[in-house]
Design an enzyme around this catalytic site. Structure first.
Site, PDB file in Angstrom:
ATOM      1  N   THR A 102       0.872  -1.174   0.000  1.00 19.95           N
ATOM      2  CA  THR A 102       0.000   0.000   0.000  1.00 19.95           C
ATOM      3  C   THR A 102       0.907   1.221   0.000  1.00 19.95           C
ATOM      4  OG1 THR A 102      -1.763  -1.147   1.172  1.00 19.95           O
ATOM      5  CG2 THR A 102      -1.794   1.265   1.228  1.00 19.95           C
ATOM      6  N   LYS A 177      -7.141   1.388  -2.964  1.00 17.60           N
ATOM      7  CA  LYS A 177      -6.764   0.916  -1.623  1.00 17.60           C
ATOM      8  C   LYS A 177      -6.976   2.010  -0.587  1.00 17.60           C
ATOM      9  CE  LYS A 177      -5.263  -1.698   1.640  1.00 17.60           C
ATOM     10  NZ  LYS A 177      -3.937  -2.316   1.727  1.00 17.60           N
ATOM     11  N   LYS A 245       0.575   4.869   8.392  1.00 15.01           N
ATOM     12  CA  LYS A 245       1.179   5.258   7.109  1.00 15.01           C
ATOM     13  C   LYS A 245       0.122   5.352   6.015  1.00 15.01           C
ATOM     14  CE  LYS A 245       2.420   2.019   4.606  1.00 15.01           C
ATOM     15  NZ  LYS A 245       1.856   1.152   3.538  1.00 15.01           N
TER      16      LYS A 245
END
Length: 296
Positions: A102, A177, A245
Site C-alpha cells: 500500500t 486501496k 502510514k
C-alpha cells in the site's frame, strides 16, 4: 507481451506477516521462487523449501520473469524500484514489476513511467484481507496499470487472491486501496466503541457479537477483529504503524484533491495516540485500548 507460458521464475521482495504467506502460495504453485528481504530470517522457511536467496533486489530482478514487492513504506518502494540498483534499472526488458505494497498513487505513476521507458510492465496492486486473507489466498487485489499487462499477470495474481479487479491506469490500484483504508478507519472506531459500550452495560461482548455481526452492522473487522479483541489478542495481522502510514497517504492525497475527510482525520489522531502508547507494532484492533482507556 509476456504470456502465461513464460511465467516460470518469480521474485518476491518482502517476506513479512503477509508477504511470507503470499510467496509460499507461488512456491507451491510450481514457480521457481527467488526472494529478498531486509531480514533474511523471515525468508528462511521459504529458502528451506527451495527458494533462491538474493542479497539485493537488483540481482533478483535480473533472474526473474516477474517481481512482486510487499514492503512497508513508500520510501522503501521508491528505493527498491527507482534506486540506482533498483528493479527498474536491473530487470530484463519484458519483465513484470508488481507492487502489492500500500503506497502512494503518485509514486505508482512514476514507477510505471520509468518502467515503460525501459520496456518493462509495471502494475500497482495493493491488497486487502490481512494475514488471514494472505494465508488462505483470499486477498482482494485492486490493480492499476495497462489493461494488457493486467490480463497477462492475472494468472499469477489468482494464486494470491479471489477478488481481483483492474481499476484503471497506473495509480488507480493505490487510490482504490485508499478508499478501502478510509472505510476501515472509521469502522474500526465503531467496532471498538461497540465492544466498550457492551462491557460498560454489563453485557457479554461475545454474545453481543452473535447478534450484531450478521446484521446491518456487519463488517470484516467486526467478524474477524472483534473476536481477537474479546480474546485479548492484539498481535498484528496488520500493524498499527502501517495503518498510520496508509491513513497519512490518504489524507495527503485528499488534500491534493481539496477534499476534507473528518472521519479519517479522527481515526488518524486516535491511532497516533495508540502508537504513542507503545502499540505501533500491535495489530490495528489494538485501537480498543485507546477507547477503553477513556472509560470513567
Amino acid at each position: 507481451m509476456t504470456t502465461k507460458a513464460q511465467w516460470t521464475t518469480i521474485g518476491f521482495i518482502g517476506t513479512g506477516v503477509m508477504g511470507k504467506s503470499m510467496a509460499s502460495h507461488l512456491q507451491r504453485a510450481g514457480y521457481s521462487l527467488h526472494v529478498y528481504s531486509r531480514t533474511r530470517s523471515k525468508a528462511e522457511e521459504l529458502i528451506e523449501n527451495g527458494a533462491v536467496w538474493h542479497d539485493a533486489p537488483g540481482t533478483l530482478a535480473e533472474a526473474c520473469d516477474a517481481v512482486i514487492t510487499m514492503v512497508g513504506y513508500p520510501q522503501d518502494v521508491e528505493e527498491i524500484y527507482l534506486g540506482a540498483d533498483g528493479l527498474v534499472n536491473r530487470a530484463q526488458p519484458g519483465s513484470f514489476l508488481i507492487d502489492m505494497t500500500t503506497s502512494s498513487p503518485a509514486l505508482a505513476r512514476r514507477i510505471a513511467e520509468a518502467a515503460a521507458a525501459r520496456g518493462l510492465h509495471a502494475l500497482d496492486a495493493p491488497v486487502s484481507g490481512g494475514d488471514v486473507g494472505a494465508r488462505e489466498a483470499r486477498l482482494s487485489i485492486m490493480v492499476g496499470g495497462e489493461l494488457e499487462a493486467f490480463e497477462a499477470a492475472l494468472p499469477l495474481l489468482q494464486k494470491l487472491g479471489t477478488n481481483i479487479v483492474h481499476q484503471g491506469d497506473a495509480g488507480a490500484g493505490q487510490y482504490t486501496k485508499m478508499c478501502n483504508q478510509i472505510a476501515i478507519a472509521s469502522n474500526m472506531i465503531g467496532v471498538c466503541e461497540a465492544l466498550v459500550y457492551a462491557e460498560q452495560a454489563g453485557l457479554d461482548p461475545s454474545t453481543v457479537l452473535k447478534s450484531i455481526e450478521s446484521g446491518a452492522a456487519g463488517s470484516w473487522s467486526l467478524s474477524n477483529l472483534a473476536p481477537r479483541i474479546i480474546g485479548g489478542n492484539f498481535a498484528p495481522g496488520f500493524y498499527v504503524k502501517h495503518f498510520i502510514k496508509d491513513m497519512r497517504i490518504a489524507l495527503d492525497s485528499a488534500r491534493e484533491m481539496q477534499l476534507e475527510l473528518p472521519g479519517l482525520a479522527l481515526a488518524y489522531s486516535l491511532y497516533e495516540r495508540l502508537a504513542a502508547m507503545g502499540e505501533a507494532d500491535s495489530g490495528t484492533q489494538a485501537l480498543y485500548k485507546v477507547i477503553a482507556a477513556q472509560r470513567q
